[in-house]
Design a protein around this motif. Structure first.
Motif, PDB file in Angstrom:
ATOM      1  N   ARG A  39       0.819  -1.211   0.000  1.00  0.00           N
ATOM      2  CA  ARG A  39       0.000   0.000   0.000  1.00  0.00           C
ATOM      3  C   ARG A  39       0.858   1.268   0.000  1.00  0.00           C
ATOM      4  O   ARG A  39       0.513   2.262  -0.619  1.00  0.00           O
ATOM      5  CB  ARG A  39      -0.952   0.001   1.202  1.00  0.00           C
ATOM      6  N   ASN A  40       1.987   1.228   0.710  1.00  0.00           N
ATOM      7  CA  ASN A  40       2.866   2.415   0.746  1.00  0.00           C
ATOM      8  C   ASN A  40       3.341   2.781  -0.653  1.00  0.00           C
ATOM      9  O   ASN A  40       3.407   3.947  -1.018  1.00  0.00           O
ATOM     10  CB  ASN A  40       4.113   2.141   1.602  1.00  0.00           C
ATOM     11  N   VAL A  41       3.714   1.740  -1.429  1.00  0.00           N
ATOM     12  CA  VAL A  41       4.175   1.972  -2.803  1.00  0.00           C
ATOM     13  C   VAL A  41       3.060   2.609  -3.617  1.00  0.00           C
ATOM     14  O   VAL A  41       3.259   3.599  -4.333  1.00  0.00           O
ATOM     15  CB  VAL A  41       4.634   0.628  -3.440  1.00  0.00           C
ATOM     16  N   VAL A  42       1.847   2.067  -3.495  1.00  0.00           N
ATOM     17  CA  VAL A  42       0.694   2.575  -4.246  1.00  0.00           C
ATOM     18  C   VAL A  42       0.432   4.042  -3.867  1.00  0.00           C
ATOM     19  O   VAL A  42       0.273   4.912  -4.742  1.00  0.00           O
ATOM     20  CB  VAL A  42      -0.549   1.686  -3.970  1.00  0.00           C
ATOM     21  N   ASP A  43       0.423   4.332  -2.571  1.00  0.00           N
ATOM     22  CA  ASP A  43       0.137   5.706  -2.120  1.00  0.00           C
ATOM     23  C   ASP A  43       1.239   6.670  -2.583  1.00  0.00           C
ATOM     24  O   ASP A  43       0.966   7.788  -3.006  1.00  0.00           O
ATOM     25  CB  ASP A  43       0.020   5.752  -0.589  1.00  0.00           C
ATOM     26  N   MET A  69      -2.054   9.955 -16.622  1.00  0.00           N
ATOM     27  CA  MET A  69      -1.749   8.841 -17.517  1.00  0.00           C
ATOM     28  C   MET A  69      -1.297   7.610 -16.706  1.00  0.00           C
ATOM     29  O   MET A  69      -1.355   6.490 -17.191  1.00  0.00           O
ATOM     30  CB  MET A  69      -0.636   9.220 -18.512  1.00  0.00           C
ATOM     31  N   LEU A  70      -0.798   7.833 -15.491  1.00  0.00           N
ATOM     32  CA  LEU A  70      -0.379   6.722 -14.623  1.00  0.00           C
ATOM     33  C   LEU A  70      -1.008   6.886 -13.253  1.00  0.00           C
ATOM     34  O   LEU A  70      -0.995   7.977 -12.685  1.00  0.00           O
ATOM     35  CB  LEU A  70       1.156   6.706 -14.462  1.00  0.00           C
ATOM     36  N   ARG A  71      -1.583   5.793 -12.762  1.00  0.00           N
ATOM     37  CA  ARG A  71      -2.003   5.759 -11.366  1.00  0.00           C
ATOM     38  C   ARG A  71      -1.704   4.361 -10.848  1.00  0.00           C
ATOM     39  O   ARG A  71      -1.468   3.428 -11.632  1.00  0.00           O
ATOM     40  CB  ARG A  71      -3.476   6.129 -11.220  1.00  0.00           C
ATOM     41  N   ALA A  72      -1.697   4.223  -9.527  1.00  0.00           N
ATOM     42  CA  ALA A  72      -1.375   2.927  -8.925  1.00  0.00           C
ATOM     43  C   ALA A  72      -2.572   2.405  -8.151  1.00  0.00           C
ATOM     44  O   ALA A  72      -3.424   3.184  -7.710  1.00  0.00           O
ATOM     45  CB  ALA A  72      -0.168   3.066  -8.010  1.00  0.00           C
ATOM     46  N   SER A  73      -2.634   1.072  -8.018  1.00  0.00           N
ATOM     47  CA  SER A  73      -3.763   0.445  -7.336  1.00  0.00           C
ATOM     48  C   SER A  73      -3.302  -0.871  -6.706  1.00  0.00           C
ATOM     49  O   SER A  73      -2.282  -1.435  -7.115  1.00  0.00           O
ATOM     50  CB  SER A  73      -4.883   0.198  -8.356  1.00  0.00           C
ATOM     51  N   LEU A  74      -4.073  -1.335  -5.743  1.00  0.00           N
ATOM     52  CA  LEU A  74      -3.752  -2.631  -5.130  1.00  0.00           C
ATOM     53  C   LEU A  74      -4.338  -3.791  -5.938  1.00  0.00           C
ATOM     54  O   LEU A  74      -3.897  -4.934  -5.799  1.00  0.00           O
ATOM     55  CB  LEU A  74      -4.314  -2.687  -3.700  1.00  0.00           C
ATOM     56  N   CYS A  75      -5.360  -3.500  -6.757  1.00  0.00           N
ATOM     57  CA  CYS A  75      -6.087  -4.575  -7.458  1.00  0.00           C
ATOM     58  C   CYS A  75      -5.971  -4.452  -8.972  1.00  0.00           C
ATOM     59  O   CYS A  75      -6.062  -3.349  -9.519  1.00  0.00           O
ATOM     60  CB  CYS A  75      -7.563  -4.523  -7.102  1.00  0.00           C
ATOM     61  N   VAL A  76      -5.805  -5.607  -9.616  1.00  0.00           N
ATOM     62  CA  VAL A  76      -5.734  -5.645 -11.087  1.00  0.00           C
ATOM     63  C   VAL A  76      -7.052  -5.160 -11.686  1.00  0.00           C
ATOM     64  O   VAL A  76      -8.131  -5.491 -11.176  1.00  0.00           O
ATOM     65  CB  VAL A  76      -5.433  -7.089 -11.552  1.00  0.00           C
ATOM     66  N   GLU A  77      -6.955  -4.357 -12.741  1.00  0.00           N
ATOM     67  CA  GLU A  77      -8.157  -3.798 -13.371  1.00  0.00           C
ATOM     68  C   GLU A  77      -8.227  -4.227 -14.835  1.00  0.00           C
ATOM     69  O   GLU A  77      -7.193  -4.479 -15.458  1.00  0.00           O
ATOM     70  CB  GLU A  77      -8.105  -2.268 -13.296  1.00  0.00           C
ATOM     71  N   PRO A  78      -9.441  -4.281 -15.402  1.00  0.00           N
ATOM     72  CA  PRO A  78      -9.553  -4.635 -16.828  1.00  0.00           C
ATOM     73  C   PRO A  78      -8.708  -3.687 -17.677  1.00  0.00           C
ATOM     74  O   PRO A  78      -8.687  -2.478 -17.428  1.00  0.00           O
ATOM     75  CB  PRO A  78     -11.051  -4.436 -17.112  1.00  0.00           C
ATOM     76  N   SER A  79      -7.976  -4.243 -18.632  1.00  0.00           N
ATOM     77  CA  SER A  79      -7.090  -3.464 -19.502  1.00  0.00           C
ATOM     78  C   SER A  79      -7.010  -4.177 -20.845  1.00  0.00           C
ATOM     79  O   SER A  79      -7.594  -5.253 -21.006  1.00  0.00           O
ATOM     80  CB  SER A  79      -5.691  -3.360 -18.896  1.00  0.00           C
ATOM     81  N   ASP A  80      -6.247  -3.618 -21.768  1.00  0.00           N
ATOM     82  CA  ASP A  80      -6.051  -4.286 -23.056  1.00  0.00           C
ATOM     83  C   ASP A  80      -4.748  -5.089 -23.065  1.00  0.00           C
ATOM     84  O   ASP A  80      -4.649  -6.135 -23.707  1.00  0.00           O
ATOM     85  CB  ASP A  80      -6.021  -3.248 -24.186  1.00  0.00           C
ATOM     86  N   VAL A  81      -3.739  -4.536 -22.366  1.00  0.00           N
ATOM     87  CA  VAL A  81      -2.437  -5.221 -22.279  1.00  0.00           C
ATOM     88  C   VAL A  81      -2.056  -5.336 -20.805  1.00  0.00           C
ATOM     89  O   VAL A  81      -2.177  -4.371 -20.046  1.00  0.00           O
ATOM     90  CB  VAL A  81      -1.344  -4.431 -23.042  1.00  0.00           C
ATOM     91  N   PHE A  82      -1.583  -6.511 -20.411  1.00  0.00           N
ATOM     92  CA  PHE A  82      -1.112  -6.739 -19.036  1.00  0.00           C
ATOM     93  C   PHE A  82       0.387  -7.047 -19.095  1.00  0.00           C
ATOM     94  O   PHE A  82       0.803  -7.943 -19.835  1.00  0.00           O
ATOM     95  CB  PHE A  82      -1.847  -7.919 -18.399  1.00  0.00           C
ATOM     96  N   VAL A  83       1.171  -6.298 -18.337  1.00  0.00           N
ATOM     97  CA  VAL A  83       2.621  -6.533 -18.297  1.00  0.00           C
ATOM     98  C   VAL A  83       2.972  -7.020 -16.896  1.00  0.00           C
ATOM     99  O   VAL A  83       2.719  -6.312 -15.908  1.00  0.00           O
ATOM    100  CB  VAL A  83       3.398  -5.241 -18.626  1.00  0.00           C
ATOM    101  N   ILE A  84       3.554  -8.212 -16.808  1.00  0.00           N
ATOM    102  CA  ILE A  84       3.905  -8.778 -15.497  1.00  0.00           C
ATOM    103  C   ILE A  84       5.387  -8.495 -15.219  1.00  0.00           C
ATOM    104  O   ILE A  84       6.263  -8.926 -15.976  1.00  0.00           O
ATOM    105  CB  ILE A  84       3.656 -10.303 -15.457  1.00  0.00           C
ATOM    106  N   ALA A  85       5.657  -7.757 -14.136  1.00  0.00           N
ATOM    107  CA  ALA A  85       7.049  -7.429 -13.773  1.00  0.00           C
ATOM    108  C   ALA A  85       7.244  -7.655 -12.279  1.00  0.00           C
ATOM    109  O   ALA A  85       7.692  -6.777 -11.549  1.00  0.00           O
ATOM    110  CB  ALA A  85       7.356  -5.980 -14.155  1.00  0.00           C
ATOM    111  N   VAL A  86       6.885  -8.860 -11.834  1.00  0.00           N
ATOM    112  CA  VAL A  86       7.007  -9.191 -10.405  1.00  0.00           C
ATOM    113  C   VAL A  86       8.305  -9.972 -10.175  1.00  0.00           C
ATOM    114  O   VAL A  86       8.894 -10.496 -11.123  1.00  0.00           O
ATOM    115  CB  VAL A  86       5.784 -10.031  -9.938  1.00  0.00           C
TER     116      VAL A  86
END
Ligand code: SAJ
Length: 431
Positions: A39-43, A69-86
């Motif tokens: 959550r700290n990262v998101v905030d 153009m950029l915001r952060a969230s804790l939950c995955v949201e519907p999108s057209d492209v998903f990039v996984i960088a975990v």
């Protein structure tokens, strides 16, 4: 005429790779939501600030967040492209742990729709992209997945590793060539269209497994080459030779380019990724495994040599120069310099001081020691022994006149190649 709609993008994992990637994609004009479990990262990101250090990243993130153009969230949201960088860490047996990748795939599955593209960027053992595909197929039987469905798939899945150098991430994200491996050629083409939006380097398509192996091979190549240099330094030490002189001369050969010895290999990539290859093919990878052992062993060698040197001069004060895992950055993750300095601080207490221009206080590893963090000026005044553990520019710039009376263990060879600056009292400890 078809309108080239900018895709909405969801980047999962906002670390050293995910956040710069999300920001660069947002700068290209796509709306991006970045996902992180912290959550700290998101905030922090939603305030337009950053939680990691990287050249020019603060201004870029501030700008794209301000422009929405950029915001952060804790939950995955519907999108057209998903990039996984975990992250893809390994366990105590060096077995890769892809659970964060599969968790990300599970979260994506919940919001996935026909026409979407999933791209894995995390460094991963060969076969991981197929495991992502299998996870999606299991969770979303309503979608035709690539490589399994007989006819055209509803979604695309590809692997595209990052290959950026910490400290130059934004520049390299845009300018480096990319390998894009699709589960099918169609998947590669879909991912290629996406990367062309923000990558100026050449994007080369292949299959997912080749792209996965390519990433591991790149870092294993570097590890093996650094191991050669580190082994050479230990051999030279044993034989009473100056390794820097030997390397300098050997590199005059047009086809020889020996890398730099140091206190070992740090960071989260080069010391980790070769194990993914060894784990997949243990009997076929003796060289890669040995390189890892050589580089890890170099830390112990440096600790032993420095210990002998400090013990032989019991009245002298010691300055350990640098904690970062490499030059000119404030990243101390898996840093061999930190390991050496920490051991010396525990062994020699208040005799040892640390010089690290990229730290404002000593990391917790030094808790319980009497070591102090001092600046370069104080070190040159107070310390008689200098152990150079990181090749920061600020250290290289110290002229011979200011260090001529010091005993030096030049682990990084930072003061070797300055013409006309032959050390006077410099101990020829270079291995
Ligand atoms: N090192 C030496 N001697 C050398 C070169 C490096 O001792 O001659 C040490 C460094 O001091 C450091 C470690 O190796 O402790 C790694 O540093 P690095 O600069 O070689 O690499 P990283 O870990 O910062 O980034 C690497 C890069 N990979 C390659 O150069 C093949 C980068 O391009 C990758 O994107 C990154 O790993 C990653 O994310 O995998």
């Amino acid at each position: 005429m078809l309108v080239d709609k900018k895709p909405d993008v969801c980047v999962l994992g906002l670390g050293y790779i995910g956040l710069p990637t999300a920001a660069v994609i947002a700068r290209s004009g796509c709306r991006v939501v970045g996902i992180d479990v912290n959550r700290n990262v998101v905030d922090t990101i939603n305030r337009g600030e950053i939680h990691i250090e990287e050249v020019d990243l603060d201004g870029l993130v501030q700008g794209v967040v301000a422009r929405k153009m950029l915001r952060a969230s804790l939950c995955v949201e519907p999108s057209d492209v998903f990039v996984i960088a975990v992250p893809t860490p390994f366990d105590e047996n060096h077995a890769p742990d892809i659970s964060y990748v599969l968790d990300a795939a599970t979260n994506i599955a919940a919001v996935l729709k026909s026409g979407d593209t999933i791209i894995l960027e995390s460094t991963s053992p060969v076969g991981t992209t197929e495991k992502v595909r299998d996870m999606i197929a299991k969770l979303r039987p309503d979608l035709k997945v690539p490589g399994i469905a007989k006819d055209t798939a509803d979604i695309a899945i590809a692997y595209c590793p990052e290959r950026v150098l910490p400290g130059r991430i934004l520049e390299e994200l845009t300018n480096n060539d990319r390998s894009i491996g699709g589960i099918t050629p169609r998947c590669a083409r879909k991912a290629l269209t996406f990367y062309k939006r923000f990558v100026r380097g050449e994007c080369i398509t292949t299959d997912a497994r080749s792209a996965e192996m390519t990433k591991l091979v790149e870092n294993a190549f570097r590890d093996v080459n650094i191991a050669f240099a580190n082994e050479l330094s230990i051999i030279s030490d044993h034989m009473g030779l100056d390794v820097w002189e030997v390397i300098r001369l050997a590199n005059r050969h047009p086809r020889v380019n020996i890398l730099h010895p140091g206190p070992g290999v740090g960071g989260h990539c080069i010391a980790v990724d070769p194990w993914f290859i060894v784990h997949s093919a243990p009997d076929q990878s003796p060289l890669i495994r040995t390189a890892r052992t050589v580089n890890d062993g170099k830390v112990d060698h440096v600790i032993a040599r420095a210990t002998d040197m400090i013990a032989a001069n019991p009245t002298l004060k010691v300055g350990c120069m640098g904690l970062a895992f490499k030059a000119n950055i404030d990243d101390f993750r898996e840093s061999p310099a930190l390991k050496v300095a920490e051991q010396l601080a525990h062994k020699f207490g208040a005799r040892v001081s640390i010089i690290e221009p990229y730290a404002s206080s000593l990391p917790s590893e030094f808790d319980g020691t009497a070591a102090r963090l001092i600046d370069i000026d104080t070190a040159l005044l107070e310390c008689d022994i200098l152990v150079t553990l990181v090749d920061h520019d600020a250290f290289k710039a110290i002229p011979l006149a200011e260090r001529a009376d010091k005993i030096v263990y030049d682990v990084r060879g930072i003061w070797h190649d300055q013409p006309g600056q032959a050390p006077q009292r410099q101990l020829r400890l270079v291995g």
